[in-house]
Write a protein that holds these residues in place. Structure first.
Motif, PDB file in Angstrom:
ATOM      1  N   MET A   1       0.843  -1.181   0.000  1.00  0.00           N
ATOM      2  CA  MET A   1       0.000   0.000   0.000  1.00  0.00           C
ATOM      3  C   MET A   1       0.890   1.248   0.000  1.00  0.00           C
ATOM      4  O   MET A   1       1.786   1.366   0.824  1.00  0.00           O
ATOM      5  CB  MET A   1      -0.909  -0.005   1.233  1.00  0.00           C
ATOM      6  N   TYR A   2       0.625   2.145  -0.918  1.00  0.00           N
ATOM      7  CA  TYR A   2       1.391   3.396  -0.971  1.00  0.00           C
ATOM      8  C   TYR A   2       1.005   4.266   0.221  1.00  0.00           C
ATOM      9  O   TYR A   2      -0.185   4.453   0.520  1.00  0.00           O
ATOM     10  CB  TYR A   2       1.096   4.136  -2.276  1.00  0.00           C
ATOM     11  N   VAL A   3       2.007   4.809   0.911  1.00  0.00           N
ATOM     12  CA  VAL A   3       1.776   5.665   2.073  1.00  0.00           C
ATOM     13  C   VAL A   3       2.661   6.900   1.959  1.00  0.00           C
ATOM     14  O   VAL A   3       3.865   6.795   1.708  1.00  0.00           O
ATOM     15  CB  VAL A   3       2.090   4.935   3.402  1.00  0.00           C
ATOM     16  N   ARG A   4       2.043   8.053   2.167  1.00  0.00           N
ATOM     17  CA  ARG A   4       2.784   9.313   2.162  1.00  0.00           C
ATOM     18  C   ARG A   4       2.673   9.932   3.551  1.00  0.00           C
ATOM     19  O   ARG A   4       1.673   9.765   4.231  1.00  0.00           O
ATOM     20  CB  ARG A   4       2.181  10.259   1.116  1.00  0.00           C
ATOM     21  N   GLU A   5       3.718  10.650   3.957  1.00  0.00           N
ATOM     22  CA  GLU A   5       3.683  11.368   5.225  1.00  0.00           C
ATOM     23  C   GLU A   5       3.966  12.843   4.994  1.00  0.00           C
ATOM     24  O   GLU A   5       4.787  13.203   4.147  1.00  0.00           O
ATOM     25  CB  GLU A   5       4.700  10.801   6.219  1.00  0.00           C
ATOM     26  N   THR A   6       3.275  13.693   5.753  1.00  0.00           N
ATOM     27  CA  THR A   6       3.511  15.128   5.694  1.00  0.00           C
ATOM     28  C   THR A   6       3.560  15.681   7.117  1.00  0.00           C
ATOM     29  O   THR A   6       3.136  15.020   8.063  1.00  0.00           O
ATOM     30  CB  THR A   6       2.402  15.858   4.908  1.00  0.00           C
ATOM     31  N   GLY A   7       4.049  16.907   7.259  1.00  0.00           N
ATOM     32  CA  GLY A   7       4.065  17.565   8.560  1.00  0.00           C
ATOM     33  C   GLY A   7       5.337  17.299   9.334  1.00  0.00           C
ATOM     34  O   GLY A   7       6.274  16.660   8.859  1.00  0.00           O
TER      35      GLY A   7
ATOM     36  N   ARG B   1      -4.394  23.577   5.308  1.00  0.00           N
ATOM     37  CA  ARG B   1      -4.844  24.452   6.391  1.00  0.00           C
ATOM     38  C   ARG B   1      -4.379  23.962   7.759  1.00  0.00           C
ATOM     39  O   ARG B   1      -4.304  24.745   8.696  1.00  0.00           O
ATOM     40  CB  ARG B   1      -6.373  24.557   6.345  1.00  0.00           C
ATOM     41  N   LEU B   2      -4.085  22.670   7.854  1.00  0.00           N
ATOM     42  CA  LEU B   2      -3.655  22.102   9.131  1.00  0.00           C
ATOM     43  C   LEU B   2      -2.244  22.536   9.500  1.00  0.00           C
ATOM     44  O   LEU B   2      -1.913  22.699  10.671  1.00  0.00           O
ATOM     45  CB  LEU B   2      -3.736  20.575   9.065  1.00  0.00           C
ATOM     46  N   GLY B   3      -1.397  22.725   8.494  1.00  0.00           N
ATOM     47  CA  GLY B   3      -0.020  23.131   8.767  1.00  0.00           C
ATOM     48  C   GLY B   3       0.805  21.989   9.328  1.00  0.00           C
ATOM     49  O   GLY B   3       0.636  20.833   8.935  1.00  0.00           O
ATOM     50  N   THR B   4       1.656  22.280  10.278  1.00  0.00           N
ATOM     51  CA  THR B   4       2.592  21.284  10.807  1.00  0.00           C
ATOM     52  C   THR B   4       2.213  20.808  12.209  1.00  0.00           C
ATOM     53  O   THR B   4       3.041  20.247  12.920  1.00  0.00           O
ATOM     54  CB  THR B   4       4.019  21.863  10.837  1.00  0.00           C
ATOM     55  N   SER B   5       0.962  21.015  12.594  1.00  0.00           N
ATOM     56  CA  SER B   5       0.569  20.630  13.960  1.00  0.00           C
ATOM     57  C   SER B   5       0.512  19.126  14.152  1.00  0.00           C
ATOM     58  O   SER B   5       0.535  18.643  15.291  1.00  0.00           O
ATOM     59  CB  SER B   5      -0.796  21.241  14.306  1.00  0.00           C
ATOM     60  N   HIS B   6       0.422  18.351  13.044  1.00  0.00           N
ATOM     61  CA  HIS B   6       0.369  16.899  13.114  1.00  0.00           C
ATOM     62  C   HIS B   6       1.284  16.285  12.060  1.00  0.00           C
ATOM     63  O   HIS B   6       1.603  16.919  11.049  1.00  0.00           O
ATOM     64  CB  HIS B   6      -1.053  16.383  12.883  1.00  0.00           C
ATOM     65  N   ARG B   7       1.691  15.057  12.321  1.00  0.00           N
ATOM     66  CA  ARG B   7       2.373  14.247  11.303  1.00  0.00           C
ATOM     67  C   ARG B   7       1.308  13.383  10.634  1.00  0.00           C
ATOM     68  O   ARG B   7       0.796  12.436  11.228  1.00  0.00           O
ATOM     69  CB  ARG B   7       3.450  13.375  11.942  1.00  0.00           C
TER      70      ARG B   7
ATOM     71  N   GLY C   1     -19.489  15.208   1.698  1.00  0.00           N
ATOM     72  CA  GLY C   1     -18.175  15.685   1.270  1.00  0.00           C
ATOM     73  C   GLY C   1     -17.600  16.725   2.208  1.00  0.00           C
ATOM     74  O   GLY C   1     -16.954  17.681   1.767  1.00  0.00           O
ATOM     75  N   ILE C   2     -17.796  16.540   3.503  1.00  0.00           N
ATOM     76  CA  ILE C   2     -17.376  17.548   4.482  1.00  0.00           C
ATOM     77  C   ILE C   2     -15.907  17.942   4.343  1.00  0.00           C
ATOM     78  O   ILE C   2     -15.588  19.137   4.309  1.00  0.00           O
ATOM     79  CB  ILE C   2     -17.675  17.057   5.913  1.00  0.00           C
ATOM     80  N   PRO C   3     -14.959  16.997   4.239  1.00  0.00           N
ATOM     81  CA  PRO C   3     -13.546  17.416   4.150  1.00  0.00           C
ATOM     82  C   PRO C   3     -13.230  18.231   2.902  1.00  0.00           C
ATOM     83  O   PRO C   3     -12.286  19.024   2.907  1.00  0.00           O
ATOM     84  CB  PRO C   3     -12.773  16.084   4.136  1.00  0.00           C
ATOM     85  N   LEU C   4     -14.016  18.033   1.836  1.00  0.00           N
ATOM     86  CA  LEU C   4     -13.787  18.774   0.596  1.00  0.00           C
ATOM     87  C   LEU C   4     -14.579  20.075   0.558  1.00  0.00           C
ATOM     88  O   LEU C   4     -14.119  21.076   0.014  1.00  0.00           O
ATOM     89  CB  LEU C   4     -14.164  17.908  -0.613  1.00  0.00           C
ATOM     90  N   GLN C   5     -15.769  20.063   1.134  1.00  0.00           N
ATOM     91  CA  GLN C   5     -16.593  21.265   1.134  1.00  0.00           C
ATOM     92  C   GLN C   5     -16.157  22.273   2.190  1.00  0.00           C
ATOM     93  O   GLN C   5     -16.251  23.479   1.977  1.00  0.00           O
ATOM     94  CB  GLN C   5     -18.057  20.888   1.373  1.00  0.00           C
ATOM     95  N   ARG C   6     -15.699  21.763   3.339  1.00  0.00           N
ATOM     96  CA  ARG C   6     -15.284  22.634   4.439  1.00  0.00           C
ATOM     97  C   ARG C   6     -13.911  22.222   4.963  1.00  0.00           C
ATOM     98  O   ARG C   6     -13.770  21.805   6.114  1.00  0.00           O
ATOM     99  CB  ARG C   6     -16.316  22.585   5.573  1.00  0.00           C
ATOM    100  N   PRO C   7     -12.873  22.323   4.113  1.00  0.00           N
ATOM    101  CA  PRO C   7     -11.538  21.915   4.574  1.00  0.00           C
ATOM    102  C   PRO C   7     -11.032  22.755   5.730  1.00  0.00           C
ATOM    103  O   PRO C   7     -10.250  22.275   6.559  1.00  0.00           O
ATOM    104  CB  PRO C   7     -10.664  22.086   3.332  1.00  0.00           C
ATOM    105  N   ASP C   8     -11.488  23.998   5.813  1.00  0.00           N
ATOM    106  CA  ASP C   8     -11.090  24.856   6.924  1.00  0.00           C
ATOM    107  C   ASP C   8     -11.633  24.312   8.236  1.00  0.00           C
ATOM    108  O   ASP C   8     -10.895  24.157   9.219  1.00  0.00           O
ATOM    109  CB  ASP C   8     -11.588  26.289   6.687  1.00  0.00           C
ATOM    110  N   LEU C   9     -12.907  23.997   8.253  1.00  0.00           N
ATOM    111  CA  LEU C   9     -13.527  23.428   9.448  1.00  0.00           C
ATOM    112  C   LEU C   9     -12.932  22.066   9.782  1.00  0.00           C
ATOM    113  O   LEU C   9     -12.654  21.767  10.951  1.00  0.00           O
ATOM    114  CB  LEU C   9     -15.035  23.301   9.241  1.00  0.00           C
ATOM    115  N   PHE C  10     -12.705  21.245   8.758  1.00  0.00           N
ATOM    116  CA  PHE C  10     -12.192  19.909   9.011  1.00  0.00           C
ATOM    117  C   PHE C  10     -10.778  19.961   9.580  1.00  0.00           C
ATOM    118  O   PHE C  10     -10.431  19.163  10.461  1.00  0.00           O
ATOM    119  CB  PHE C  10     -12.225  19.064   7.745  1.00  0.00           C
ATOM    120  N   ALA C  11      -9.965  20.892   9.105  1.00  0.00           N
ATOM    121  CA  ALA C  11      -8.624  21.058   9.675  1.00  0.00           C
ATOM    122  C   ALA C  11      -8.707  21.441  11.143  1.00  0.00           C
ATOM    123  O   ALA C  11      -7.909  20.973  11.971  1.00  0.00           O
ATOM    124  CB  ALA C  11      -7.844  22.113   8.892  1.00  0.00           C
TER     125      ALA C  11
END
Length: 247
Positions: free
Chosen positions: A1-7, A33-39, A226-236
Motif C-alpha cells: 500500500m502506498y503511504v505518504r507522510e507530511t508535517g 490548512r492544518l499546517g505542521t501541527s500533526h504528522r 463531502g465535508i472534508p472537501l466542502q469545508r476543509p477549513d472546518l475539518f482542519a
C-alpha cells in the motif's frame, strides 16, 4: 500500500483514510490548512490512487494492513480520521485495535446496510465500464463534490480503478454493520454528517453515535456527502482540536 507522510516528524500522528473512488489526495485542502501541527500518515487504500495495482478485496483485509502501518509508524496510537469508506475502516480499527487509535473521527459512515445489495451491485457491474470514460468521471466528480483543483486527480484515478475494486468497495460499504467492539472503544470519538446528506446517512450517524456512549455527533450545516472537501477549513480545525465544537 502506498503511504505518504507530511508535517512535522515529531508532531502527534494522524492517520487519514480516504473514501471509495478517490485517494489520499482528497485530504490536500485540509492538510494545507492544518499546517505542521500533526504528522499526517496518508495511505492510498488498495485499488485506489498509487495503490491501484492491488485490487481492494475487503474491509477486513484492508484493516489488517492499516494495523501494520500504525504499528510501524505510530505504535503509541494516532488520531484516525476517515471519510465514507475510510470512516467504516476507522470504526473497524477502533473496535478491534483501540490501543492504536487515540481518537476516532468518523465522517459520513454508512452503518445501515441496504436491504437488497444484490440489485445495487448488479446495476453497478453493468455500468462499471463507464468509470473508465473521462466524460463519465467528470460527471461523477460533480456528484462527489470534487473541487476544481482536485478534478485532474479524480479523473486520473477513476479511469484506472478496476471493476473488482469498484464492486468490492461498494459491496463492503452497503453491507457494513457496526462491529461489537465499537461500543467498548475507550477513547474519544467524533461522528460527523453533512446537513444535506441522505436520510440513510443521518440514520447511520445516529446509530454510530448511539452505539458508543460518550461519542459526539456533529451535523455540519450546508454540507452534503463531502465535508472534508466542502469545508476543509472546518475539518482542519476538527483534526487540530481547535474547532468550535470543543474537545
Amino acid at each position: 500500500m502506498y503511504v505518504r507522510e507530511t508535517g512535522d516528524a515529531h508532531a502527534p500522528p494522524l492517520l487519514l483514510l480516504h473514501g471509495g473512488g478517490v485517494a489520499g489526495w482528497m485530504w490536500r485542502p485540509a492538510l494545507d490548512r492544518l499546517g505542521t501541527s500533526h504528522r499526517a500518515i496518508i495511505p492510498d487504500l488498495p485499488g485506489h490512487g498509487r495503490s491501484a495495482a492491488e485490487a481492494y478485496r475487503s474491509h477486513e483485509e484492508t484493516a489488517r494492513a492499516l494495523v501494520q502501518i500504525l504499528e510501524e509508524r505510530a505504535p503509541n496510537g494516532a488520531t484516525v480520521a476517515g471519510f465514507s469508506l475510510g470512516a467504516q475502516l476507522t470504526i473497524l480499527l477502533a473496535a478491534t485495535r483501540p490501543g492504536l487509535v487515540a481518537r476516532a473521527v468518523v465522517v459520513s459512515a454508512q452503518a445501515k446496510p441496504l436491504r437488497f445489495p444484490g440489485a445495487t451491485l448488479g446495476l453497478l457491474a453493468a455500468t462499471a465500464p463507464l468509470a473508465r470514460r473521462e466524460w463519465f468521471a467528470r460527471l461523477q466528480a460533480r456528484q462527489l463534490l470534487i473541487p476544481d483543483e482536485l478534478l485532474a486527480d479524480y479523473v486520473r484515478d477513476s479511469v484506472r480503478t478496476s471493476r473488482e475494486t469498484l464492486l468490492a468497495t461498494v459491496g463492503e460499504n452497503i453491507r457494513f454493520t457496526l462491529p461489537s467492539g465499537w461500543a467498548a472503544f475507550p477513547n474519544r470519538a467524533m461522528v460527523m454528517v453533512g446537513e444535506r446528506e441522505r436520510t440513510l446517512m443521518h440514520a447511520s450517524a445516529r446509530a454510530v453515535h448511539a452505539a458508543l456512549p460518550g461519542s459526539r455527533l456533529i451535523t455540519v450545516p450546508g454540507c452534503g456527502h463531502g465535508i472534508p472537501l466542502q469545508r476543509p477549513d472546518l475539518f482542519a480545525e476538527v483534526l487540530a482540536e481547535r474547532h468550535p465544537f470543543g474537545p
